[in-house]
Design a protein around this motif. Structure first.
Motif, PDB file in Angstrom:
ATOM      1  N   PRO A 147     127.699 107.818   1.112  1.00 61.50           N
ATOM      2  CA  PRO A 147     127.975 109.257   0.974  1.00 61.50           C
ATOM      3  C   PRO A 147     127.984 109.650  -0.497  1.00 61.50           C
ATOM      4  CG  PRO A 147     129.573 108.225   2.442  1.00 61.50           C
ATOM      5  CD  PRO A 147     128.790 107.117   1.808  1.00 61.50           C
ATOM      6  N   ARG A 148     127.315 110.763  -0.807  1.00 59.82           N
ATOM      7  CA  ARG A 148     127.188 111.188  -2.204  1.00 59.82           C
ATOM      8  C   ARG A 148     127.901 112.508  -2.439  1.00 59.82           C
ATOM      9  NH1 ARG A 148     123.202 107.717  -1.301  1.00 59.82           N
ATOM     10  NH2 ARG A 148     121.587 107.186  -2.817  1.00 59.82           N
ATOM     11  N   LEU A 149     128.292 112.674  -3.690  1.00 62.87           N
ATOM     12  CA  LEU A 149     128.947 113.918  -4.084  1.00 62.87           C
ATOM     13  C   LEU A 149     128.045 115.124  -3.788  1.00 62.87           C
ATOM     14  CD1 LEU A 149     131.514 114.962  -5.432  1.00 62.87           C
ATOM     15  CD2 LEU A 149     130.378 114.722  -7.641  1.00 62.87           C
ATOM     16  N   CYS A 158     121.981 118.155   9.030  1.00 59.32           N
ATOM     17  CA  CYS A 158     121.120 116.984   8.938  1.00 59.32           C
ATOM     18  C   CYS A 158     120.862 116.638   7.476  1.00 59.32           C
ATOM     19  CB  CYS A 158     119.798 117.291   9.665  1.00 59.32           C
ATOM     20  SG  CYS A 158     118.595 115.949   9.593  1.00 59.32           S
ATOM     21  N   ASN A 159     121.191 115.410   7.121  1.00 62.57           N
ATOM     22  CA  ASN A 159     120.807 114.890   5.800  1.00 62.57           C
ATOM     23  C   ASN A 159     119.777 113.800   6.062  1.00 62.57           C
ATOM     24  OD1 ASN A 159     120.549 113.903   3.229  1.00 62.57           O
ATOM     25  ND2 ASN A 159     122.562 112.890   3.193  1.00 62.57           N
ATOM     26  N   PRO A 160     118.510 114.199   6.199  1.00 62.93           N
ATOM     27  CA  PRO A 160     117.486 113.223   6.590  1.00 62.93           C
ATOM     28  C   PRO A 160     117.026 112.415   5.381  1.00 62.93           C
ATOM     29  CG  PRO A 160     116.431 115.317   6.177  1.00 62.93           C
ATOM     30  CD  PRO A 160     117.906 115.525   5.900  1.00 62.93           C
ATOM     31  N   PRO A 161     116.253 111.367   5.614  1.00 65.21           N
ATOM     32  CA  PRO A 161     115.603 110.709   4.481  1.00 65.21           C
ATOM     33  C   PRO A 161     114.602 111.699   3.884  1.00 65.21           C
ATOM     34  CG  PRO A 161     115.349 109.450   6.530  1.00 65.21           C
ATOM     35  CD  PRO A 161     115.855 110.802   6.909  1.00 65.21           C
ATOM     36  N   TYR A 162     114.631 111.886   2.577  1.00 65.74           N
ATOM     37  CA  TYR A 162     113.709 112.869   2.006  1.00 65.74           C
ATOM     38  C   TYR A 162     113.047 112.444   0.703  1.00 65.74           C
ATOM     39  CZ  TYR A 162     117.975 114.323  -0.554  1.00 65.74           C
ATOM     40  OH  TYR A 162     119.108 114.358  -1.314  1.00 65.74           O
ATOM     41  N   LEU A 163     113.216 111.181   0.311  1.00 70.78           N
ATOM     42  CA  LEU A 163     112.549 110.770  -0.935  1.00 70.78           C
ATOM     43  C   LEU A 163     111.040 110.674  -0.695  1.00 70.78           C
ATOM     44  CD1 LEU A 163     114.933 108.075  -2.503  1.00 70.78           C
ATOM     45  CD2 LEU A 163     114.992 110.561  -2.697  1.00 70.78           C
ATOM     46  N   GLU A 177     115.038 103.131   5.341  1.00 72.06           N
ATOM     47  CA  GLU A 177     114.949 104.058   6.488  1.00 72.06           C
ATOM     48  C   GLU A 177     115.805 105.306   6.264  1.00 72.06           C
ATOM     49  OE1 GLU A 177     115.979 100.945   6.669  1.00 72.06           O
ATOM     50  OE2 GLU A 177     114.396  99.860   7.734  1.00 72.06           O
ATOM     51  N   ALA A 178     116.818 105.197   5.413  1.00 76.11           N
ATOM     52  CA  ALA A 178     117.691 106.348   5.161  1.00 76.11           C
ATOM     53  C   ALA A 178     117.217 107.159   3.958  1.00 76.11           C
ATOM     54  CB  ALA A 178     119.123 105.877   4.925  1.00 76.11           C
ATOM     55  N   LEU A 179     116.188 106.667   3.286  1.00 77.97           N
ATOM     56  CA  LEU A 179     115.760 107.295   2.034  1.00 77.97           C
ATOM     57  C   LEU A 179     114.368 107.915   2.123  1.00 77.97           C
ATOM     58  CD1 LEU A 179     116.825 104.409  -0.381  1.00 77.97           C
ATOM     59  CD2 LEU A 179     117.969 106.618  -0.184  1.00 77.97           C
ATOM     60  N   TYR A 180     113.435 107.173   2.718  1.00 80.35           N
ATOM     61  CA  TYR A 180     112.021 107.543   2.612  1.00 80.35           C
ATOM     62  C   TYR A 180     111.633 108.579   3.662  1.00 80.35           C
ATOM     63  CZ  TYR A 180     106.954 107.027   2.232  1.00 80.35           C
ATOM     64  OH  TYR A 180     105.617 107.274   2.069  1.00 80.35           O
TER      65      TYR A 180
HETATM   66  N1  GLN Z   1     120.146 111.935  -2.224  1.00 77.19           N
HETATM   67  C1  GLN Z   1     119.674 110.609  -2.043  1.00 77.19           C
HETATM   68  C2  GLN Z   1     119.159 110.046  -3.342  1.00 77.19           C
HETATM   69  O1  GLN Z   1     118.992 110.760  -4.287  1.00 77.19           O
HETATM   70  C3  GLN Z   1     118.631 110.535  -0.985  1.00 77.19           C
HETATM   71  C4  GLN Z   1     119.281 110.572   0.321  1.00 77.19           C
HETATM   72  C5  GLN Z   1     118.410 111.102   1.378  1.00 77.19           C
HETATM   73  O2  GLN Z   1     117.207 110.830   1.390  1.00 77.19           O
HETATM   74  N2  GLN Z   1     118.989 111.830   2.244  1.00 77.19           N
HETATM   75  O3  GLN Z   1     118.942 108.870  -3.445  1.00 77.19           O
END
Ligand code: GLN
Length: 286
Positions: free
Chosen positions: A96-98, A190-195, A213-216
């Motif tokens: 979990p991120r700020l 939804c906080n999907p993978p979005y990189l 899988e949680a990032l890409y």
């Molecule tokens: N915010 C995350 C990052 O910068 C990415 C997390 C996501 O893809 N939801 O690494």
């Protein structure tokens, strides 16, 4: 023989060589883990003056070594605070991120006076977004959807620890059979993978410990927005909202997608660093 305080000072010097670290904080947090004390409390400060015993020194050394190898502090500690609530976590689940608190703050501002909301959290991971909303809003019915077994283990632990009555669904948010089986929601978060593919090559070493899988999110990072909006918009009640976390450069495209799918009052919002971090749209019939 060293005191605990001296060990912490030595560790600060070591950890300072890591590019992305707050060495002073991390050295204390790791000592807190060894001593089983919150490093912000008075007992911890008092303890720093005492002579360290051998086994604690050894344990501290091991934890610092893991951190020096790039492993994120949060995985080593096994827990991290999000919106003032402690979440269990470890390898296999997104930390979990700020930045993500932006979504929770926005939802609380928008829905703080509502009661009995039906909320669905897609790609729930530790469950942090949905579980905080369930705690902070009145009488929420929460559904958490998560695909991966490793993440699911932490999600279930967090649900239990927080006394949550969420429904937990193990499934893929991109599976079209899933949405019709869920209740109609007032809010889908939804906080999907979005990189993007490019982001994946440039990411900081700590992030590479987190599950790909949680990032890409595909070549342009937008795969999940395309699919989730299409598949889940019919799971919203009339007047309901869909709220996404986004990457800093994705606001325009995700807003455009929501508009194309008939969402109204589509807006983006920045995080504390001034980067676009979330997008919200409302499903409104004429
Ligand atoms: N915010 C995350 C990052 O910068 C990415 C997390 C996501 O893809 N939801 O690494």
């Amino acid at each position: 023989m060293s005191t605990y305080g001296q060990l912490v000072t030595d560790a600060v010097r070591e950890l300072s060589s890591l590019e992305y670290s707050d060495a002073a904080l991390e050295a204390k947090e790791l000592m807190g883990a060894v001593l089983r004390l919150d490093c912000r409390c008075v007992e911890f400060s008092d303890k720093l003056w005492q002579e360290a015993d051998d086994s604690s020194e050894q344990q501290y050394y091991e934890l610092c070594k893991r951190r020096m190898s790039g492993e994120p502090l949060q995985y080593i500690l096994g827990e991290w605070d999000f919106c003032g609530i402690t979440f269990k976590l470890g390898e296999g689940v997104l930390i979990p991120r700020l930045d993500t608190e932006t979504l929770v703050d926005a939802a609380i501002k928008l829905f703080g006076d509502r009661s009995g909301m039906e909320i669905i959290d897609l790609c729930a991971g530790t469950g942090c977004i949905g579980l905080v909303l369930e705690k902070k809003l009145d009488n929420v019915s929460l559904t958490l959807v998560e695909k991966y077994a490793d993440a699911m283990q932490y999600l279930l632990e967090n649900k239990l620890r927080l006394g949550s009555s969420a429904r937990v669904v193990k499934g893929d948010v991109c599976d079209e059979k899933l949405p019709p089986q869920q209740p109609k929601a007032d809010l889908i978060v939804c906080n999907p993978p979005y990189l993007t593919a490019k982001d994946m090559k440039a990411m900081q070493p700590e992030v590479s410990f987190e599950p790909v899988e949680a990032l890409y999110g595909g070549e342009d990072g937008l795969d999940f927005y395309r699919t989730v909006i299409r598949l889940w918009k019919d799971s919203l009640k009339d007047g309901g909202a869909m709220l996404f976390e986004i990457g800093a450069a994705q606001a325009d495209e995700v807003m455009q997608m929501l508009i194309q799918h008939g969402f109204r009052d589509v807006r983006s919002r920045k995080d504390l660093c001034g980067n676009d971090r979330m997008v919200i749209g409302w499903k409104k019939e004429d």
